[in-house]
Design an enzyme around this catalytic site. Structure first.
Site, PDB file in Angstrom:
ATOM      1  CE1 TYR A 141      -3.555  -2.580   0.517  1.00 19.52           C
ATOM      2  CE2 TYR A 141      -4.634  -0.622   1.373  1.00 19.52           C
ATOM      3  CZ  TYR A 141      -4.709  -1.910   0.894  1.00 19.52           C
ATOM      4  OH  TYR A 141      -5.929  -2.515   0.794  1.00 19.52           O
ATOM      5  CE  LYS A 192       1.871 -17.613  -3.479  1.00 20.20           C
ATOM      6  NZ  LYS A 192       0.930 -18.751  -3.574  1.00 20.20           N
ATOM      7  CG  ASP A 225      -1.879 -20.193  -2.069  1.00 19.44           C
ATOM      8  OD1 ASP A 225      -1.272 -20.188  -0.974  1.00 19.44           O
ATOM      9  OD2 ASP A 225      -1.458 -20.823  -3.065  1.00 19.44           O
ATOM     10  CG  ASP A 249      -8.040  -4.700   1.875  1.00 16.02           C
ATOM     11  OD1 ASP A 249      -8.974  -4.247   2.565  1.00 16.02           O
ATOM     12  OD2 ASP A 249      -8.029  -4.654   0.630  1.00 16.02           O
ATOM     13  CG  ASP A 253     -13.497  -7.163   2.696  1.00 21.81           C
ATOM     14  OD1 ASP A 253     -13.171  -6.439   3.665  1.00 21.81           O
ATOM     15  OD2 ASP A 253     -14.036  -6.725   1.666  1.00 21.81           O
TER      16      ASP A 253
HETATM   17  C1  IPM Z   1     -10.260  -1.272   4.405  1.00 20.17           C
HETATM   18  C2  IPM Z   1     -10.585  -0.640   3.085  1.00 20.17           C
HETATM   19  C3  IPM Z   1      -9.459   0.313   2.697  1.00 20.17           C
HETATM   20  C4  IPM Z   1      -8.184  -0.494   2.568  1.00 20.17           C
HETATM   21  C5  IPM Z   1      -9.716   1.153   1.436  1.00 20.17           C
HETATM   22  C6  IPM Z   1     -11.028   1.908   1.513  1.00 20.17           C
HETATM   23  C7  IPM Z   1      -8.579   2.090   1.145  1.00 20.17           C
HETATM   24  O1  IPM Z   1     -10.793  -1.616   2.130  1.00 20.17           O
HETATM   25  O2  IPM Z   1     -10.118  -0.531   5.397  1.00 20.17           O
HETATM   26  O3  IPM Z   1     -10.167  -2.501   4.464  1.00 20.17           O
HETATM   27  O4  IPM Z   1      -7.922  -1.077   1.516  1.00 20.17           O
HETATM   28  O5  IPM Z   1      -7.427  -0.545   3.547  1.00 20.17           O
HETATM   29 MG    MG Z   2     -10.815  -3.602   2.892  1.00 15.87          MG
END
Ligand code: IPM
Ligand code: MG
Length: 360
Positions: A141, A192, A225, A249, A253
């Site tokens: 990032y 990885k 993975d 990230d 999710d």
């Molecule tokens: C998160 C979001 C952010 C990230 C985006 C909105 C920049 O997806 O906080 O997980 O990728 O960190």
């Molecule tokens: Mg995110």
């Protein structure tokens, strides 16, 4: 002692969900002896709209003069055409970097009341309690060089850099080991290492730190993975997961869907001097302004703020209990309703406040 919170609702559903968390804090002020004040600032698209900057200077000052930051969400189609540094996401990355928030805690805990809200089988997910510890201010990032360049033949090339220094790996791994000691004492470091040198080195540093200082904690390593697969196949094998910015990230999710809805996951981003609390979900522009969003991730983020920044673990427990009791009573927002009856965003906030008052 009075505590001051910087409140940054941001974009999309940000304002609706943050309003519900503030209602909860008002109940704590009124009936539980919390003495919190707050001041609002802008970030993301709204920051750009009012100040021409997704992380306006006024906000930079505000957050540094506060005991904690509570953030909603940023982003929306309206700002997508902007140049990258002006986009809402750039504001979020800058506040993380500016405040040195290197450790991002994303707990994915399945509420027993919601085992049927997940797309996975109840027996796979019931009892899941994972803490993802994501590195937040380095890795791909932030790595340099980065960009989109034109090659001599006229073709273009986009590129980013994945790099981690020893100190950056050590400090996040330390946080993960320390968190594990307060839980089930297991850390799985995800990388990885079979392909990427930066994460080959990550594994080496985590292994060395473990041997030197945390050998009482059970440490395992997993390729990302495989981890993505194992999270769905048998999520209960995980306690604390520690990983890089981008893998964290993605995996957080994925982990959120074990809990039934991404609308349930709070997070804390902690550095040496500052801390920020936000739901892990985005600004959901498709439902913004419709009073439909699930405010529980934000309310649970406020609970994390009480615990980690405001020294009020007792009140964090109350808020979490109030959320449990609200779910027990069958109150659901649309994302949790599984086709059944549901309440609005503010309806859920009211229900939690009522449940909280009942605990006073
Ligand atoms: C998160 C979001 C952010 C990230 C985006 C909105 C920049 O997806 O906080 O997980 O990728 O960190
Ligand atoms: Mg995110």
């Amino acid at each position: 002692m009075s505590v001051k919170i910087a409140v940054l609702p941001g974009d999309g559903i940000g304002k609706e969900i943050v309003d519900e968390a503030l209602k909860v804090l008002e109940v704590l002020n009124r009936s539980f002896g919390l003495d919190a004040t707050w001041e609002e600032g802008t970030i993301g698209g709204i920051g750009y709209d009012v100040a021409g900057d997704p992380y306006p200077e006024a906000t930079q000052k505000l957050v540094k003069a506060s005991d904690a930051v509570l953030l909603g969400a940023v982003g929306g189609p309206k700002w997508e055409p902007l140049a990258k540094p002006l986009r809402p996401e750039a504001g979020l990355l800058r506040i993380r970097e500016d405040l040195g928030l290197f450790a991002n805690y994303r707990p994915a805990k399945v509420f027993k009341q919601l085992v049927n809200a997940s797309t996975l089988k109840p027996e796979v997910i019931s009892g899941v309690d994972i803490l993802v510890v994501r590195e937040l201010v380095s890795g791909i990032y932030f790595g340099q060089p980065r960009g989109i360049e034109e090659l001599p033949n006229g073709e273009k090339r986009g590129f980013n850099t994945l790099a981690y220094k020893t100190s950056e790996i050590q400090r996040i791994a330390r946080k993960a080991f320390e968190a594990a000691r307060l839980r089930s004492n297991r850390v799985c470091s995800i990388d990885k290492a079979n392909v990427l040198e930066a994460t080959e080195y990550w594994r080496e540093v985590v292994t060395e730190l473990h041997a030197a200082e945390y050998s009482d904690v059970e440490l395992s390593h997993m390729y990302v993975d495989n981890a993505a697969m194992q999270l769905i196949r048998n999520p209960k094998q995980f306690d604390v997961i520690v990983t890089t910015n981008m893998f964290g990230d993605i995996l957080s999710d994925e982990a959120s869907m074990l809990t039934g809805s991404i609308g349930m996951l709070p997070s804390a981003s902690i550095g040496v001097d500052y801390a920020m609390y936000e739901p892990i979900h985005g600004s959901a522009p498709d439902i913004a302004g419709q009073n439909k969003a699930n405010p529980l991730a934000t309310i649970l983020s406020a609970a994390m703020m009480l615990r980690f920044s405001l020294n009020r673990a007792d009140l964090a427990d109350k808020v979490e209990q109030a959320v449990e009791n609200t779910l027990d009573a069958g109150v659901r927002t649309i994302d949790l309703a599984d086709g059944g009856a549901f309440v609005s965003c503010s309806g859920m906030g009211d229900a939690v406040c009522e449940a909280l008052e009942a605990l006073a």
